[in-house]
Design a protein around this motif. Structure first.
Motif, PDB file in Angstrom:
ATOM      1  N   SER A 273       0.975  -1.304  -0.050  1.00 36.87           N
ATOM      2  CA  SER A 273       0.059  -0.051  -0.040  1.00 36.87           C
ATOM      3  C   SER A 273       0.745   1.435  -0.072  1.00 36.87           C
ATOM      4  CB  SER A 273      -0.784   0.037   1.290  1.00 36.87           C
ATOM      5  OG  SER A 273      -2.069  -0.591   1.201  1.00 36.87           O
ATOM      6  N   ARG A 274       0.437   2.348  -0.745  1.00 33.21           N
ATOM      7  CA  ARG A 274       0.795   3.566  -0.382  1.00 33.21           C
ATOM      8  C   ARG A 274       0.734   3.782   1.269  1.00 33.21           C
ATOM      9  NH1 ARG A 274      -2.453   7.178  -1.211  1.00 33.21           N
ATOM     10  NH2 ARG A 274      -4.290   5.916  -2.157  1.00 33.21           N
ATOM     11  N   PHE A 275       1.784   4.463   1.598  1.00 33.86           N
ATOM     12  CA  PHE A 275       1.949   5.078   3.317  1.00 33.86           C
ATOM     13  C   PHE A 275       0.996   6.072   3.361  1.00 33.86           C
ATOM     14  CE2 PHE A 275       5.960   2.502   2.732  1.00 33.86           C
ATOM     15  CZ  PHE A 275       5.690   1.692   3.735  1.00 33.86           C
TER      16      PHE A 275
ATOM     17  N   PHE B 283      -5.226   6.112   5.479  1.00 33.83           N
ATOM     18  CA  PHE B 283      -6.483   5.123   5.226  1.00 33.83           C
ATOM     19  C   PHE B 283      -6.146   3.862   5.194  1.00 33.83           C
ATOM     20  CE2 PHE B 283      -8.296   9.447   4.016  1.00 33.83           C
ATOM     21  CZ  PHE B 283      -9.021   9.543   5.193  1.00 33.83           C
ATOM     22  N   LYS B 284      -4.966   3.342   4.666  1.00 35.08           N
ATOM     23  CA  LYS B 284      -4.468   2.344   4.661  1.00 35.08           C
ATOM     24  C   LYS B 284      -4.062   1.391   6.106  1.00 35.08           C
ATOM     25  CE  LYS B 284      -4.412   2.780  -0.048  1.00 35.08           C
ATOM     26  NZ  LYS B 284      -5.355   2.090  -0.982  1.00 35.08           N
ATOM     27  N   ASP B 285      -4.260   2.493   7.072  1.00 29.61           N
ATOM     28  CA  ASP B 285      -3.927   1.696   8.294  1.00 29.61           C
ATOM     29  C   ASP B 285      -2.611   0.842   8.424  1.00 29.61           C
ATOM     30  OD1 ASP B 285      -4.280   1.920  10.971  1.00 29.61           O
ATOM     31  OD2 ASP B 285      -5.673   0.263  10.894  1.00 29.61           O
TER      32      ASP B 285
ATOM     33  N   VAL C 180       4.800  -3.188   2.068  1.00 26.87           N
ATOM     34  CA  VAL C 180       5.479  -2.608   0.892  1.00 26.87           C
ATOM     35  C   VAL C 180       4.759  -1.257   0.619  1.00 26.87           C
ATOM     36  CG1 VAL C 180       6.027  -3.287  -1.396  1.00 26.87           C
ATOM     37  CG2 VAL C 180       5.717  -4.903   0.292  1.00 26.87           C
ATOM     38  N   GLY C 181       5.484  -0.301   0.231  1.00 20.37           N
ATOM     39  CA  GLY C 181       5.042   0.985  -0.242  1.00 20.37           C
ATOM     40  C   GLY C 181       5.751   1.702  -1.145  1.00 20.37           C
ATOM     41  N   GLY C 182       5.307   2.888  -1.800  1.00 21.02           N
ATOM     42  CA  GLY C 182       5.924   3.413  -2.832  1.00 21.02           C
ATOM     43  C   GLY C 182       7.033   4.597  -2.150  1.00 21.02           C
ATOM     44  N   THR C 183       7.822   4.968  -3.019  1.00 17.30           N
ATOM     45  CA  THR C 183       8.611   6.065  -2.588  1.00 17.30           C
ATOM     46  C   THR C 183       8.103   7.308  -3.101  1.00 17.30           C
ATOM     47  OG1 THR C 183       9.740   5.694  -4.627  1.00 17.30           O
ATOM     48  CG2 THR C 183      10.909   4.744  -2.873  1.00 17.30           C
TER      49      THR C 183
ATOM     50  N   GLY D  54      -9.352  -0.986  -4.282  1.00 20.67           N
ATOM     51  CA  GLY D  54      -8.576  -2.191  -3.510  1.00 20.67           C
ATOM     52  C   GLY D  54      -7.827  -2.972  -4.339  1.00 20.67           C
ATOM     53  N   LEU D  55      -7.089  -2.516  -5.595  1.00 17.94           N
ATOM     54  CA  LEU D  55      -6.642  -3.647  -6.368  1.00 17.94           C
ATOM     55  C   LEU D  55      -5.595  -4.540  -5.753  1.00 17.94           C
ATOM     56  CD1 LEU D  55      -6.395  -1.404  -9.663  1.00 17.94           C
ATOM     57  CD2 LEU D  55      -7.817  -3.360  -9.307  1.00 17.94           C
ATOM     58  N   THR D  56      -5.211  -3.908  -4.767  1.00 16.30           N
ATOM     59  CA  THR D  56      -4.161  -5.054  -4.167  1.00 16.30           C
ATOM     60  C   THR D  56      -4.783  -6.193  -3.367  1.00 16.30           C
ATOM     61  OG1 THR D  56      -4.374  -3.887  -2.083  1.00 16.30           O
ATOM     62  CG2 THR D  56      -2.530  -3.023  -3.349  1.00 16.30           C
TER      63      THR D  56
ATOM     64  N   THR E  94      -7.437  -7.729  -5.031  1.00 16.69           N
ATOM     65  CA  THR E  94      -7.573  -8.611  -6.281  1.00 16.69           C
ATOM     66  C   THR E  94      -6.466  -9.125  -6.688  1.00 16.69           C
ATOM     67  OG1 THR E  94      -8.656  -6.322  -6.986  1.00 16.69           O
ATOM     68  CG2 THR E  94      -8.864  -8.358  -8.141  1.00 16.69           C
ATOM     69  N   GLU E  95      -5.176  -8.428  -6.526  1.00 17.54           N
ATOM     70  CA  GLU E  95      -3.773  -9.197  -7.038  1.00 17.54           C
ATOM     71  C   GLU E  95      -3.647 -10.167  -6.086  1.00 17.54           C
ATOM     72  OE1 GLU E  95      -2.310  -4.570  -8.338  1.00 17.54           O
ATOM     73  OE2 GLU E  95      -1.505  -5.529  -6.472  1.00 17.54           O
ATOM     74  N   ALA E  96      -3.848  -9.982  -4.706  1.00 14.79           N
ATOM     75  CA  ALA E  96      -3.594 -11.298  -3.737  1.00 14.79           C
ATOM     76  C   ALA E  96      -4.593 -12.223  -3.784  1.00 14.79           C
ATOM     77  CB  ALA E  96      -3.577 -10.610  -2.426  1.00 14.79           C
TER      78      ALA E  96
HETATM   79  N1  UDP Z   1       1.136  -0.391  -5.636  1.00 15.04           N
HETATM   80  C1  UDP Z   1       2.674  -0.339  -6.294  1.00 15.04           C
HETATM   81  N2  UDP Z   1       3.779  -0.143  -5.298  1.00 15.04           N
HETATM   82  C2  UDP Z   1       3.546   0.184  -3.895  1.00 15.04           C
HETATM   83  C3  UDP Z   1       2.075   0.435  -3.598  1.00 15.04           C
HETATM   84  C4  UDP Z   1       0.973  -0.069  -4.364  1.00 15.04           C
HETATM   85  O1  UDP Z   1       2.717  -0.923  -7.351  1.00 15.04           O
HETATM   86  O2  UDP Z   1       4.398   0.862  -3.304  1.00 15.04           O
HETATM   87  C5  UDP Z   1       0.217  -0.859  -6.593  1.00 15.04           C
HETATM   88  C6  UDP Z   1      -0.575  -2.102  -6.266  1.00 15.04           C
HETATM   89  O3  UDP Z   1       0.122  -3.236  -6.406  1.00 15.04           O
HETATM   90  C7  UDP Z   1      -1.865  -1.852  -6.759  1.00 15.04           C
HETATM   91  C8  UDP Z   1      -2.064  -0.211  -6.735  1.00 15.04           C
HETATM   92  O4  UDP Z   1      -0.728   0.080  -6.579  1.00 15.04           O
HETATM   93  O5  UDP Z   1      -1.757  -2.192  -8.218  1.00 15.04           O
HETATM   94  C9  UDP Z   1      -2.915   0.285  -5.530  1.00 15.04           C
HETATM   95  O6  UDP Z   1      -4.102   0.075  -5.776  1.00 15.04           O
HETATM   96  P1  UDP Z   1      -5.179   0.018  -4.909  1.00 15.04           P
HETATM   97  O7  UDP Z   1      -6.587   0.072  -5.549  1.00 15.04           O
HETATM   98  O8  UDP Z   1      -4.870  -1.234  -3.846  1.00 15.04           O
HETATM   99  O9  UDP Z   1      -4.987   1.347  -4.242  1.00 15.04           O
HETATM  100  P2  UDP Z   1      -4.666   3.016  -4.230  1.00 15.04           P
HETATM  101  O10 UDP Z   1      -3.380   3.291  -4.085  1.00 15.04           O
HETATM  102  O11 UDP Z   1      -5.465   3.204  -5.861  1.00 15.04           O
HETATM  103  O12 UDP Z   1      -5.609   3.479  -3.166  1.00 15.04           O
END
Ligand code: UDP
Length: 412
Positions: free
Chosen positions: A227-229, A232-234, A256-259, A316-318, A320-322
Motif C-alpha cells: 500500500s501507499r503509506f 487510510f491504509k492503516d 511494501v509501499g512506494g517512494t 482495492g486492487l491490491t 484483487t492481486e492477492a
Molecule cells: N502499488 C505499487 N507499489 C506500491 C504500492 C502500491 O505498485 O508501493 C500498486 C498495487 O500493487 C496496486 C496499486 O498500486 O496495483 C494500488 O491500487 P489500490 O486500488 O489497492 O489502491 P490505491 O493506491 O489506488 O488507493
C-alpha cells in the motif's frame, strides 16, 4: 508487449474468449475512441493500454486520445479530483477558465477524431468538457468516472454536473460511487491484467530470491500488505495486529509501499510506521520504485496471507492481486474490499487490529482451510475481476446504449 485476446484463454478460460467474440460481432467496424489525460502512469492508462488493443482485436476500430494540458490545468483537475472525493477545495475562477480553455483546445485538436466516432469514452473530469465544445458530435458519448463522487464538495459538483449531464451515459466503478444524473448509469468494476508483470505466474526460484534479498526467513510465515503509506491504509493498525498475533506465532511482517517523495502526508505516515516498527527485525518496511511490479508480484506470492486493513478504500486492487495469487485476504470493511473479501470464503473482513490478529491466527493455524480459500479466491477473481470481464462489460454498455439504453441486450 503486444497481447492478443487469445493470450487470455489460459487465465480466463477459452469459453470467455468465445463469448467476447460473439458479443463483439455487432460492434465490428465501429469506431470507438477513449480519451484520458495521460498515456503513462495511473490505473486508467494501464487499463487503456490493454483494453484498446483488445477492442481492435475484436474487430472494432478503437483508438486512444489524450488531452494535453499545462501544469496549471493539471493543478485545477487535481483540485477537482480531491473535491469530487469530498475534500472542501475549489479551483479559482481563473482555474475554471483554464480548464474550459484546455478542453476547447482539445475539441479543436482531437475533436475531429471524436466527432465521427460511434462511441466516445471520456475518462474522468479532465477531458469531460470537450463535449460541450463539439456540438457536431455524431456518436454516443459516455463519461467513465473512475473516482468516488458519492459525496463531492458541492461547489465543484455544481460546476461539473452540467458538463457531464449531457452525456448519453455514465459509468462508475461501484454503485456507491455514483451521483444521480439524467441519463443511464452503469457499473463496471475495475480489473487486473493476468498477463501483466504484477500478476503473471512466476518461477518459485524468483519468488524465493526476491524474499531472500529482502531478508525474509524462508522457514517462517509471512504476512504482507502492499500500500501507499497513507493513513487510510492503516499500516499502524497492521503492525498492531501483527504484534498481537506474534505472541502466538513466529510471523514476519512485510509492509511494501512506494517512494512517494512529493506527498508530505506519506512521509509523515512512513515516519510513524518506522517508529511503530521500533527495532523489530521481523517487521520489514520496504520502499520500492513505482515500476517494481515483478518484485511486488513475488512478495505477494511469498505471503502466507495478505492484509489490506484499509479504513477507507476505493476499490482495492491490491486485494484483487492477492486473491488472484491464491492468498486469503484479511481486509478492512471499506469500499471495494467488501466486494472482494467474502467472509470465510476468500478471506475475512475486520474492523480492528484485534480482529485482524484473531483472523491471522485462525488462517496460519489452518493450512487446509487456507488451501480451500486459495482455490475460491482465485476462482472468484477469474470470474469477476479479470480484464476480460472488464472488456465484456464495456461491450455490453456499448450494445446497451446503441440500442437506446434499454436494460436488455440481445446477443445473437
Ligand atoms: N502499488 C505499487 N507499489 C506500491 C504500492 C502500491 O505498485 O508501493 C500498486 C498495487 O500493487 C496496486 C496499486 O498500486 O496495483 C494500488 O491500487 P489500490 O486500488 O489497492 O489502491 P490505491 O493506491 O489506488 O488507493
Amino acid at each position: 508487449m503486444s497481447v492478443a485476446l487469445r493470450d487470455y484463454a489460459d487465465a480466463a478460460g477459452p469459453e470467455v474468449i468465445d463469448a467476447l467474440e460473439r458479443l463483439a460481432r455487432p460492434l465490428r467496424g465501429r469506431r470507438v475512441v477513449h480519451v484520458n489525460s495521460t498515456r503513462v502512469g495511473g490505473g486508467v492508462a494501464e487499463i487503456l493500454a490493454r483494453l484498446v488493443p483488445l477492442m481492435n482485436d475484436l474487430g472494432m476500430d478503437a483508438g486512444w486520445e489524450v488531452i494535453e494540458g499545462t501544469q496549471e490545468f493539471y493543478g485545477v483537475t487535481k483540485t477537482f479530483h480531491n473535491a469530487l472525493q469530498g475534500v472542501p477545495v475549489t479551483p479559482t475562477p481563473r482555474g475554471l477558465e483554464v480548464y474550459d480553455e484546455m478542453n476547447r483546445q482539445a475539441a479543436r485538436t482531437i475533436g475531429p477524431a471524436l466527432a465521427d466516432a460511434d462511441f466516445v469514452f471520456i475518462h474522468d473530469p479532465q477531458p469531460a468538457a470537450i463535449l460541450r465544445h463539439l456540438p457536431s458530435r455524431r456518436g454516443r458519448w459516455v463519461w467513465r468516472c473512475h473516482i468516488d463522487v458519492s459525496r463531492p464538495h458541492r461547489p465543484v459538483w455544481k460546476f461539473l454536473r452540467p458538463i457531464v449531464a449531457p452525456y448519453d451515459a455514465s459509468v462508475y466503478s461501484m454503485a456507491a460511487f455514483a451521483q444521480p444524473l439524467p441519463h443511464p448509469q452503469y457499473i463496471i468494476a475495475p480489473s487486473i491484467d493476468p498477463l501483466s508483470d504484477k500478476n503473471r505466474p512466476l518461477e518459485e526460484s524468483e519468488v524465493s530470491s526476491v524474499a531472500a534479498r529482502h531478508g525474509l526467513d524462508p522457514s517462517r510465515p509471512v504476512v504482507v500488505q502492499v500500500s501507499r503509506f497513507d493513513r487510510f491504509k492503516d499500516p499502524i493498525g497492521v503492525i498492531q495486529a501483527y504484534r498481537i498475533a506474534k505472541r502466538h506465532l513466529p510471523i514476519q511482517l512485510v509492509l511494501v509501499g512506494g517512494t512517494a517523495t512529493d506527498d508530505p502526508e506519506g512521509d509523515a505516515v512512513l515516519a510513524a510506521v518506522r517508529e511503530a516498527r521500533a527495532d523489530d527485525p521481523d517487521v520489514h518496511v520496504l520502499l520500492l520504485p513505482p515500476d517494481a511490479h515483478r518484485e511486488i508480484n513475488a512478495l505477494q506470492r511469498r505471503a502466507s496471507l495478505v492484509m489490506q486493513k484499509s479504513l477507507k478504500e476505493g476499490f482495492g486492487l491490491t486485494v484483487t492481486e492477492a486473491l488472484w495469487k491464491g492468498k486469503p485476504v484479511i481486509g478492512g470493511r471499506a469500499g471495494g474490499i467488501v466486494l472482494q473479501v467474502v467472509d470465510h470464503h476468500t478471506g475475512f473482513l475486520v474492523d480492528t487490529p484485534e480482529g485482524a490478529a484473531f483472523r491471522m491466527r485462525y488462517l496460519l493455524n489452518r493450512p487446509n482451510a487456507v488451501a480451500l480459500m486459495a482455490e475460491k479466491a482465485r476462482r472468484f477473481v477469474r470470474e469477476n475481476f479479470l480484464l476480460t470481464r472488464h472488456l465484456r462489460e464495456y461491450l455490453t454498455v456499448m450494445l446497451a446504449i446503441d440500442s437506446g439504453g434499454g436494460d436488455q441486450v440481445e446477443v445473437a
